[in-house]
Write a protein that holds these residues in place. Structure first.
Motif, short mmCIF file in Angstrom:
data_model
loop_
_atom_site.label_atom_id
_atom_site.label_comp_id
_atom_site.label_asym_id
_atom_site.label_seq_id
_atom_site.Cartn_x
_atom_site.Cartn_y
_atom_site.Cartn_z
N LEU A 352 0.81 -1.20 0.00
CA LEU A 352 0.00 0.00 0.00
C LEU A 352 0.85 1.26 0.00
CD1 LEU A 352 -2.70 -0.91 2.64
CD2 LEU A 352 -2.83 -1.13 0.19
N SER A 353 1.93 1.21 0.75
CA SER A 353 2.72 2.43 0.90
C SER A 353 4.10 2.03 1.38
CB SER A 353 2.04 3.34 1.92
OG SER A 353 2.91 4.35 2.32
N GLU A 354 5.08 2.83 1.05
CA GLU A 354 6.42 2.51 1.50
C GLU A 354 7.23 3.78 1.61
OE1 GLU A 354 7.84 0.49 -2.42
OE2 GLU A 354 9.53 1.52 -1.46
N THR A 355 8.25 3.71 2.41
CA THR A 355 9.16 4.85 2.48
C THR A 355 10.55 4.35 2.82
OG1 THR A 355 9.62 6.96 3.56
CG2 THR A 355 8.62 5.30 4.90
N VAL A 365 4.00 -0.67 4.18
CA VAL A 365 2.64 -0.93 4.65
C VAL A 365 2.00 -1.87 3.65
CG1 VAL A 365 0.44 0.06 5.26
CG2 VAL A 365 2.52 1.31 5.72
N GLU A 377 -4.24 -5.25 7.52
CA GLU A 377 -3.18 -4.36 7.09
C GLU A 377 -2.10 -4.35 8.16
OE1 GLU A 377 -4.39 -0.41 5.67
OE2 GLU A 377 -2.81 0.30 6.96
N SER B 128 -0.47 8.21 11.50
CA SER B 128 0.51 7.50 10.69
C SER B 128 0.83 8.31 9.45
CB SER B 128 -0.06 6.15 10.29
OG SER B 128 0.54 5.72 9.11
N TYR B 130 1.94 7.13 6.77
CA TYR B 130 1.84 6.30 5.56
C TYR B 130 0.42 6.14 5.07
CZ TYR B 130 6.31 5.33 7.57
OH TYR B 130 7.54 5.48 8.13
N HIS B 131 -0.53 6.73 5.75
CA HIS B 131 -1.92 6.58 5.36
C HIS B 131 -2.49 7.93 4.96
CE1 HIS B 131 -1.13 2.96 7.68
NE2 HIS B 131 -2.09 2.39 6.94
N ASN B 133 -4.13 10.71 1.99
CA ASN B 133 -3.67 11.19 0.69
C ASN B 133 -2.46 12.11 0.80
OD1 ASN B 133 -5.68 9.82 -0.64
ND2 ASN B 133 -7.17 11.44 -0.22
N GLY B 134 -2.27 12.65 1.98
CA GLY B 134 -1.15 13.56 2.13
C GLY B 134 -1.49 14.94 1.63
#
Lengths: 432, 137
Positions: A352-355, A365, A377, B128, B130-131, B133-134
């Protein structure tokens, strides 16, 4: 001078003598503890004291049920002519008449807001452990037995209806966390119950009395003694979940066999073995038996509903984070099996997401999807650990499903109960 | 068996379900002779019986302690004690101190600077990065 023979009591008097259960070790142990001939020497002398107290009528507790007329029909067993002067010997536990005079006891009664039907004499009796006073009319063993049955019934029905999909091992652990010995020890401590240094006649009846050097009768064990219990303990054989449900006690722990204890008592030589032989923790067991006995006493004197309310207020209102009890070995495989069993589409992990993938502290994520539904999740420092934590979250979400407050089976026992609506209980864990 | 259980013990929350008063015993010491326990003696004569009747869950122990100042000692369920010297106080002040001991939890006094203390985790969750839309800067 006459003496009651335990074996000849009527069934109605069973509560005052010993629990009517022949299959387990505990009832055997009680009846054996009462019989003098099988006991080792130090206990023999103590038991003769308790028998003597039974002979004198003034020491009877108010809740003793048997009548003088019946006991007079029972023949004598031993001529009391020879031997020491028993009337001068101290009682093993305080006289029941002293319960009214104890400030500690009435303070404890008020602190727990116990019903007035439960007299302080009964409360005093719940504080006498079987290791302090071996006589079943004066200790809390019988009350603890019925109290343990009630407590485990209410705890298990509450857990099962509230969390119908809990796996069996987690259910056992949750039962132990609510109604096991460590929890009951904490409950008794939070009630402000203190223990006496040593049991005896002169002790304040408001103190918990147990003997440090003598093992208590392991009360509240519901289960069968396995024939292979000796090998199970010695060689650490595996016990399957189904056999734990069938044979073992409410916490999935093996009921120790009577034979095993006797056998080991003979051939104990090294210090390593003596540790297994002793009761795990005499102090904790004594405190736990007090709590169980009090539940049994509330049930006996003020009825089913009061006992249920007491259990709910003092035991089931404690907090436990059930999701912290789980430990998975291969969560991804188990999730796949679950989806197959429930006819969901096969689970797919998606990023879903990464950094910071190339940095020292990456975070990924990952969501687990079955078709278009997101099951769970999770995040982690690597793709794999994120996927595993997502699978764990999905499985916990499945297992910890709760329908909210639903009717308990024991609610139906009251007369004005609404018609029973069946509750949902899952077929069980995915892989066992 | 892929699921193993970790043993835990449930945590009691006093007042959630049943409430247990934390003060379990109160020692009351007085002196018949000295003037510093005049108010304490008046408290014992006039107010203590009503106070004890109103709090049956506390065990009261009254005992003389000659040639010493009067003391109230509260014993608590967590094993600690709290003692207050009530010298030269009048009986109403002594009653106030007795009520203070009754209401105390037995814990050491500590600064509370958060409006809510809880053992259950936040419903809203932790923020968080990472969640969502920013926000485009």
């Amino acid at each position: 001078m006459k003496r009651i023979r335990i074996d000849r009591l009527l069934p109605s008097q069973l509560l005052a003598t010993c629990p009517a259960r022949s299959a387990t070790a505990c009832s055997n142990r009680i009846s054996q503890a009462v019989r003098v001939s099988k006991l080792p020497a130090p206990t023999l002398q103590r038991l003769s004291q308790t028998q003597i107290r039974c002979q004198s009528t003034e020491a009877l507790s108010p809740d003793a049920i048997y009548e003088e007329g019946e006991s007079s029909e029972i023949p004598l067993e031993t001529p009391p002519d020879e031997g020491p002067d028993y009337s001068k010997m101290p009682l093993p536990s305080p006289h029941p008449d002293r319960a009214r005079l104890s400030a500690k006891l009435s303070a404890l009664h008020a602190r727990l807001s116990l019903p007035s039907k439960l007299s302080v004499e009964v409360l005093a009796r719940t504080l006498v452990d079987s290791s302090a006073d071996a006589h079943p009319r004066f200790n809390n063993a019988t009350l603890a037995y019925s109290g343990a049955a009630l407590l485990q019934y209410h705890a298990s029905e509450w857990l099962i209806t509230r969390y119908p999909r809990l796996p069996m091992s987690i259910l056992f652990a949750a039962m132990k966390a609510y109604a096991g010995v460590p929890a009951l020890y904490q409950v008794a401590h939070a009630w402000g119950v203190e223990c006496a240094a040593a049991p005896g006649e002169e002790v304040d009846p408001g103190l918990l009395q147990y003997a440090h050097d003598r093992a208590t009768v392991s009360m509240g064990k519901w289960g069968y003694v396995r024939s292979e219990s000796k090998e199970l303990q010695r060689y650490k054989w595996r016990r399957g979940t189904s056999s734990r449900v069938l044979y073992d006690d409410a916490f999935g722990e093996m009921v120790p066999g009577q034979k095993k204890v006797e056998h080991d008592a003979l051939d104990v030589s090294g210090g390593r073995n003596t540790k297994d032989l002793l009761e795990d923790d005499i102090k904790h067991t004594a405190y736990a038996n007090f709590v169980r006995a009090l539940i049994g006493a509330v049930w006996l004197h003020s009825g089913r509903d009061a006992a249920k309310a007491f259990v709910k207020a003092h035991i089931l209102s404690r907090q436990l984070n059930l999701s912290s009890l789980f430990e998975f070995k291969i969560p991804t495989r188990e999730l796949a099996r679950l989806c197959a069993r429930e006819n969901f589409e096969a689970p797919v992990a998606r990023l879903l997401s990464e950094t910071g993938r190339l940095s020292r502290t990456p975070v990924f994520v990952v969501g687990i999807y079955s078709g278009r539904d997101k099951l769970g999740e999770g995040f982690g420092p690597s793709l794999d650990s994120a996927r595993i934590s997502a699978a764990i979250n999905a499985l916990k979400a499945w297992y910890l499903y709760s329908p909210g407050d639903v009717n308990l089976p024991s609610d139906m026992l009251s007369e004005d109960a609404a018609p029973w609506k069946p509750v949902y209980v899952d077929i069980g864990e995915v892989i066992s | 068996m892929t699921i193993r259980a970790i043993e835990k013990v449930s945590v009691g929350q006093n007042g959630l379900g049943a409430f247990i008063l934390q003060c379990k015993k109160m020692d009351i010491h007085y002196c018949d002779y000295s003037g510093s326990s005049r108010g304490m003696n008046a408290f014992i004569k006039s107010q203590l019986s009503n106070f004890a009747k109103a709090h049956p869950q506390i065990e009261f122990a009254v005992s003389p302690r000659p040639r010493k100042h009067p003391v109230l000692i509260g014993h608590y369920i967590n094993g600690r004690t709290k003692s207050i010297c009530v010298k030269n106080m009048d009986s109403l002040q002594v009653l106030k101190k007795a009520q203070l001991l009754r209401d105390a939890s037995g814990e050491k006094n500590k600064r509370v600077n958060k409006p809510v203390t809880s053992i259950s985790e936040s419903v809203r969750g932790v923020w968080s990065p990472y969640h969502g839309n920013g926000m485009v800067v």
